[in-house]
Design an enzyme around this catalytic site. Sequence first.
Site, PDB file in Angstrom:
ATOM      1  CB  SER A  52       3.661  24.637 -30.050  1.00 11.54           C
ATOM      2  OG  SER A  52       4.605  24.227 -30.645  1.00 11.54           O
TER       3      SER A  52
HETATM    4  N1  SAH Z   1       7.820  27.237 -33.681  1.00 10.93           N
HETATM    5  C1  SAH Z   1       7.063  27.627 -34.629  1.00 10.93           C
HETATM    6  C2  SAH Z   1       6.603  25.666 -34.891  1.00 10.93           C
HETATM    7  C3  SAH Z   1       7.806  24.777 -35.060  1.00 10.93           C
HETATM    8  S1  SAH Z   1       7.663  23.964 -36.253  1.00 10.93           S
HETATM    9  C4  SAH Z   1       5.453  27.581 -34.181  1.00 10.93           C
HETATM   10  O1  SAH Z   1       5.087  28.915 -33.689  1.00 10.93           O
HETATM   11  O2  SAH Z   1       4.762  27.899 -35.646  1.00 10.93           O
HETATM   12  C5  SAH Z   1       8.953  23.071 -35.944  1.00 10.93           C
HETATM   13  C6  SAH Z   1       9.760  24.016 -36.986  1.00 10.93           C
HETATM   14  O3  SAH Z   1      11.037  23.340 -36.440  1.00 10.93           O
HETATM   15  C7  SAH Z   1       9.188  23.781 -38.524  1.00 10.93           C
HETATM   16  O4  SAH Z   1       8.853  24.894 -39.493  1.00 10.93           O
HETATM   17  C8  SAH Z   1      10.419  23.225 -39.356  1.00 10.93           C
HETATM   18  O5  SAH Z   1      10.987  23.573 -40.455  1.00 10.93           O
HETATM   19  C9  SAH Z   1      11.822  23.567 -38.685  1.00 10.93           C
HETATM   20  N2  SAH Z   1      13.042  22.778 -38.443  1.00 10.93           N
HETATM   21  C10 SAH Z   1      13.001  21.622 -38.257  1.00 10.93           C
HETATM   22  N3  SAH Z   1      14.405  21.265 -38.474  1.00 10.93           N
HETATM   23  C11 SAH Z   1      14.948  22.187 -38.777  1.00 10.93           C
HETATM   24  C12 SAH Z   1      16.528  22.898 -38.518  1.00 10.93           C
HETATM   25  N4  SAH Z   1      17.011  21.919 -37.890  1.00 10.93           N
HETATM   26  N5  SAH Z   1      16.605  24.363 -38.125  1.00 10.93           N
HETATM   27  C13 SAH Z   1      15.863  24.992 -37.829  1.00 10.93           C
HETATM   28  N6  SAH Z   1      14.393  24.602 -38.309  1.00 10.93           N
HETATM   29  C14 SAH Z   1      14.137  23.734 -38.141  1.00 10.93           C
END
Ligand code: SAH
Length: 209
Positions: A52
Amino acid sequence: MVERQLRSRGIRDERLLSAMGTIPRERFVPLETRLFAYQDAPLAIGHGQTISQPYITALMVECLALQGHEIVLDIGSGSGYHAAVLSYLAREVYSVEIIPELTDLSRRNLAAAGCGLNIRLFIGDGSMGCPEAPAQGFDAISVTAGAPSVPEALLTQLRDPGRMVIPVGPHDDQELLVVEKRDGVLHSRTATHCRFVPLRGGAGWRTAR
Ligand code: SAH
């Protein structure tokens, strides 16, 4: 980044500002984008996912009003950066990621950044909660992927009192909801509008965009 993107836009929590000033964000972005690590924008981290924009990370974490004693659940480990920020402000962080390669990535990034001793990483569908939640639930929950609605399992794993921050709504325009559980009652407010990658899994979006 701290002065121009965070403090000037109203982020006030000094512990948070100091954490984001200390954590080496360049360790959490791919080598080829390292020059842009402190830009005012999200960046690709592979597998169609993004880290983000710093301001959104700060706003989300500030909304949780962490004091230092909390056990926090982080859904969507991705690069590990958000979990790193939470780990500076809380006692312990449980972070769940659905893409196993990204769990590996976050583990490597956290080690390279020298943080994460109080972070536990899990591979799984975080829309169904954490496979190992503390008996009393989590003091705070942060979801960094956009959900169609607030997953039931996360409301169940939220302690009373507790706070959750989660983007909810259609793919191109979500509300960043701050949900507070107090005396068995849920209170919800919208912190801002935002746009996150979709939350997958049982209580997430079933199909790709
Ligand atoms: N917080 C992260 C960025 C998040 S991007 C950072 O600081 O870099 C969103 C993330 O959510 C991605 O890695 C994606 O694979 C994950 N995601 C999506 N659906 C999910 C689920 N049901 N359970 C766990 N992770 C999930």
